[in-house]
Design an enzyme around this catalytic site. Structure first.
Site, mmCIF file in Angstrom:
data_model
loop_
_atom_site.group_PDB
_atom_site.id
_atom_site.type_symbol
_atom_site.label_atom_id
_atom_site.label_comp_id
_atom_site.label_asym_id
_atom_site.label_seq_id
_atom_site.Cartn_x
_atom_site.Cartn_y
_atom_site.Cartn_z
ATOM 1 N N CYS A 98 -36.803 -35.746 -24.497
ATOM 2 C CA CYS A 98 -37.819 -35.837 -25.338
ATOM 3 C C CYS A 98 -39.245 -35.392 -24.600
ATOM 4 O O CYS A 98 -39.593 -34.905 -23.728
ATOM 5 C CB CYS A 98 -38.048 -37.357 -24.916
ATOM 6 N N GLY A 119 -37.931 -32.778 -28.821
ATOM 7 C CA GLY A 119 -37.436 -34.032 -30.279
ATOM 8 C C GLY A 119 -37.382 -33.737 -31.405
ATOM 9 O O GLY A 119 -38.684 -34.316 -32.092
ATOM 10 N N ASN A 172 -38.560 -39.998 -20.883
ATOM 11 C CA ASN A 172 -38.529 -38.408 -21.357
ATOM 12 C C ASN A 172 -37.360 -38.050 -20.073
ATOM 13 O O ASN A 172 -37.696 -38.278 -18.909
ATOM 14 C CB ASN A 172 -38.821 -37.216 -21.228
ATOM 15 N N GLY A 173 -36.178 -38.006 -19.709
ATOM 16 C CA GLY A 173 -35.295 -38.158 -18.532
ATOM 17 C C GLY A 173 -33.834 -38.690 -19.113
ATOM 18 O O GLY A 173 -33.602 -39.038 -20.067
ATOM 19 N N CYS A 210 -37.202 -29.589 -12.900
ATOM 20 C CA CYS A 210 -36.341 -28.029 -13.485
ATOM 21 C C CYS A 210 -36.040 -27.285 -14.370
ATOM 22 O O CYS A 210 -37.325 -27.173 -15.079
ATOM 23 C CB CYS A 210 -35.939 -29.631 -14.966
ATOM 24 N N TYR A 243 -37.115 -22.775 -21.484
ATOM 25 C CA TYR A 243 -36.732 -22.726 -22.812
ATOM 26 C C TYR A 243 -37.531 -24.054 -22.702
ATOM 27 O O TYR A 243 -38.122 -23.707 -24.176
ATOM 28 C CB TYR A 243 -34.849 -23.006 -22.870
ATOM 29 N N SER A 281 -38.505 -18.341 -28.553
ATOM 30 C CA SER A 281 -38.481 -18.278 -26.866
ATOM 31 C C SER A 281 -38.301 -17.236 -26.146
ATOM 32 O O SER A 281 -38.112 -16.972 -25.057
ATOM 33 C CB SER A 281 -37.320 -19.469 -26.544
ATOM 34 N N ASP A 296 -32.600 -12.836 -24.243
ATOM 35 C CA ASP A 296 -32.468 -14.668 -24.786
ATOM 36 C C ASP A 296 -33.171 -14.884 -23.527
ATOM 37 O O ASP A 296 -33.100 -14.643 -22.300
ATOM 38 C CB ASP A 296 -31.428 -14.856 -25.748
ATOM 39 N N ASP A 297 -33.451 -16.359 -23.702
ATOM 40 C CA ASP A 297 -33.466 -17.100 -22.126
ATOM 41 C C ASP A 297 -32.470 -17.279 -21.976
ATOM 42 O O ASP A 297 -32.804 -17.175 -20.349
ATOM 43 C CB ASP A 297 -34.848 -18.487 -22.912
ATOM 44 N N CYS A 315 -25.150 -30.703 -17.083
ATOM 45 C CA CYS A 315 -26.513 -31.352 -16.549
ATOM 46 C C CYS A 315 -26.931 -32.658 -16.790
ATOM 47 O O CYS A 315 -26.331 -33.071 -18.263
ATOM 48 C CB CYS A 315 -27.642 -30.850 -17.421
ATOM 49 N N CYS A 333 -34.705 -27.884 -9.564
ATOM 50 C CA CYS A 333 -33.809 -28.728 -9.577
ATOM 51 C C CYS A 333 -32.922 -27.361 -10.457
ATOM 52 O O CYS A 333 -33.435 -27.158 -11.487
ATOM 53 C CB CYS A 333 -33.066 -29.501 -10.481
ATOM 54 N N CYS A 353 -27.838 -26.630 -12.671
ATOM 55 C CA CYS A 353 -26.617 -25.992 -13.437
ATOM 56 C C CYS A 353 -26.459 -24.655 -13.713
ATOM 57 O O CYS A 353 -25.007 -24.370 -13.996
ATOM 58 C CB CYS A 353 -27.415 -26.040 -15.436
#
Length: 467
Positions: free
Chosen positions: A9, A37, A112-113, A247, A253, A294, A356-357, A393, A444, A447
Site C-alpha cells: 500500500c 495500490g 503499509n505492510g 525490503c 519493483y 519498470s 525485466d525487474d 513473502c 530483507c 523471498c
C-alpha cells in the site's frame, strides 16, 4: 484470515499550521502513490476536534471524481491511503484509513505492510471484549494502540509497537497530532518533507515532489515521529535490532524510479542492475528492450554497458494498471492482452534481449515471449534484475505461497524452457545488493534466500514442500 494474500500500500499525511484544504494535498500525494495500490483509496481530515473521511473502491481519481473531495472540510491535519489486496479482501469494508473514536478521542490510521501475528493479537483482544469491524491487520493495530494509550496517543503507540510482528509504516492522526511510525527493521519505506511551515509524511519521496514539498529525511527504522503545534519530535523504540532490513523488492519493483529510498536513488539502482547484467551475462543480439515500465531503466543500463542499442520492443497502453498487482490470476492474464503489444517493425527478424525487474509467477513473461515470437523476433533472451524468487513473502508483498512462484521448483534452465525463451539469466543476491550502493543498513532478502527479519513459523502461508 487463512489463505488471504496481503497487500502492498501507500500512505500519506499532512500537518498544516493553518486551516486549509489539506484533503486536496493528500489527494495529489495519493495520486503519486497510485502505483502502490489500485483497488481502494481514502482520505481522512481532522477539523474542530472532529474527523471527517471518505473512502471507496477504485483509483484515487475514481473514488474522488463525484465531488466527494470538495465535500471534505478544510482542516489542519489529513491522512490518506491507497491499497491493493487479493481475493477475499477486496471490499470497501477493508479500505483505509481506519477511523474510530477511542480513549484518545477521534483517531485515524493508515498502514503499509503486513503483520504476521494478526490472528494472535485479534484473539487476545477479543477475549478482552474488543470488537472488530474489518478483517485487516491495520484495525488490529489501531485497536491495540487505543487500548494501551490511557488517553495519550504517544504512550499507546510506544506500548503497542513491541507487540507488532511484521512490517509496518504507519501514519496516525488525532484531532491535534500527526504521527509517523516505521517498524524496527524499517522494512517498508516512510519519509518526511516540508512545504512552507507544513510537514508531509509519505511512503515515497515522489509523493513529496508531487505536492511541492522538500525532502527532509527518512523516518528511521524503529522511529516514532510526532508532529503537533509544538513542532516535530522523535522517539525511538526500545531494543532495536542491530541492523535495519529494508525490503529490497522496493528497489526492484515497487517504488517509482524517481524515488530516493533510504538515501539510494531507485533509478540509479535499476540502471546499475542492467549494467551488471550486461557485464556478467552478455549475449549477442541486435537490440535491448525493457518490459515497460519498470524494466526500461535497467534496459538502458544494459544497452549503455553492452553497446547494443536500446530499442522499444513492446508498446504499452498507459491506461491499464500493473499486472502484478491485479487481485487474481484471471484478471492479470486478461489485462495483459490489452496492456501491451509487440512492435513488429522493431523486432521482426531480430535477436532481442528483454530486461525485466523480476519474474514471479512466470505467466506474464511467457505471454510476452510468445508475443515477441509472433511478431517475428528471431531470438528472445531474458535478463532479470533480481535473483530467482524462491520463497513466499509474508511481510507485505503479493507472493504468499510457494505454489505461486515459478522459481520455487524450477532452476534457471527449467525456467527458460517453461517461458519459451532462448536464454534466461538472473542477478545473484550479492549482485542485487551491489546495485544499492551507499545505503546504510541491510536488506530483507527473504523471498530470494529464505532469511526473514521475522521467522515465518506459525504464519498461515502455504506449506508446499519442494521435492
Amino acid at each position: 484470515m487463512d489463505g488471504e494474500i496481503h497487500e502492498e500500500c501507500g500512505v500519506f499525511g499532512v500537518y498544516s499550521t493553518e486551516n486549509r484544504d489539506v484533503a486536496r494535498t493528500v489527494y495529489y500525494g495519493l495520486y503519486a502513490l497510485q502505483h502502490r495500490g489500485q483497488e481502494s483509496s481514502g482520505i481522512a481530515v481532522a477539523y474542530a476536534d472532529k474527523i471527517c473521511y471518505d473512502k471507496g473502491m477504485g483509483l484515487v481519481s475514481d473514488v474522488f471524481s463525484d465531488g466527494s473531495l470538495e465535500k471534505l472540510p478544510e482542516g489542519d491535519i489529513a491522512i490518506g491511503h491507497v491499497r491493493y489486496s487479493t481475493t477475499g479482501a477486496s471490499q470497501l469494508l477493508n479500505a483505509q484509513p481506519v477511523v474510530f473514536i477511542g480513549k484518545c478521542g477521534k483517531m485515524a490510521l493508515a498502514h503499509n505492510g503486513n503483520l504476521i501475528n494478526t490472528q494472535q493479537l485479534r484473539a487476545a483482544m477479543i477475549e478482552r471484549n474488543a470488537v472488530f469491524q474489518t478483517t485487516i491487520d491495520s484495525e488490529v493495530m489501531a485497536v491495540l494502540i487505543n487500548a494501551l494509550s490511557d488517553g495519550d496517543i504517544l504512550k499507546g503507540v510506544m506500548r503497542a509497537c513491541p507487540h507488532f510482528k511484521g512490517s509496518y509504516a504507519l501514519v496516525i492522526m488525532t484531532a491535534d497530532k500527526l504521527i509517523a511510525v516505521r517498524d524496527p527493521f524499517g522494512i517498508r519505506p516512510l519519509c518526511i518533507g516540508t512545504i512552507d511551515n507544513d510537514y508531509i509524511v509519505a511512503s515515497e519521496t515522489c509523493a513529496l515532489d508531487s505536492v511541492g514539498a522538500n525532502f527532509m529525511r527518512d523516518v528511521q527504522a524503529g522511529e516514532i515521529v510526532v508532529i503537533d503545534s509544538t513542532g516535530i519530535h522523535s522517539y525511538m523504540m526500545d531494543n532495536l535490532p542491530l541492523q535495519s532490513r529494508t525490503c529490497i523488492f522496493e528497489y526492484v519493483y515497487f517504488a517509482r524510479p524517481d524515488t530516493i529510498l533510504d538515501g539510494v536513488s531507485v533509478y540509479e539502482a535499476r540502471k546499475e542492475a542492467g549494467k551488471i547484467l550486461a557485464r556478467h551475462y552478455p549475449v549477442e543480439a541486435d537490440l535491448v528492450s525493457g518490459v515497460p515500465d519498470s524494466g526500461n531503466v535497467a534496459a538502458r543500463g544494459y544497452a549503455e554497458e553492452s553497446g547494443i542499442p536500446f530499442v522499444e520492443a513492446l508498446a504499452k497502453n498507459r491506461y491499464v494498471g500493473r499486472t502484478f498487482i491485479q487481485p487474481n490470476q484471471k484478471q492479470r492474464e486478461s489485462s495483459l492482452n490489452v496492456k501491451m503489444n509487440a512492435l513488429r517493425a522493431n523486432v521482426y527478424g531480430k535477436r532481442v534481449i528483454l530486461i525485466d525487474d523480476s519474474i514471479v509467477r512466470g505467466t506474464t513473461m511467457r505471454k510476452i515471449v510468445k508475443m515477441l515470437r509472433g511478431a517475428g523476433a528471431k531470438e528472445v533472451h531474458i535478463r532479470v534484475c533480481s535473483p530467482i524468487i524462491k520463497h513466499p513473502c509474508h511481510l507485505g508483498i503479493d507472493i504468499q505461497t510457494y505454489s505461486q512462484l515459478i522459481g520455487a521448483y524450477k532452476d534457471e534452465e527449467a525456467i527458460c524452457e517453461s517461458l519459451g525463451a532462448d536464454s534466461v539469466k538472473y542477478l545473484s543476491v550479492d549482485q542485487l545488493v551491489d546495485t544499492c550502493k551507499g545505503k546504510s543498513g541491510g536488506f530483507c532478502l527473504g523471498c530470494f534466500n529464505g532469511e526473514y527479519p521475522y521467522p515465518s513459523d506459525g504464519y498461515h502461508a502455504d506449506k508446499f514442500k519442494l521435492e
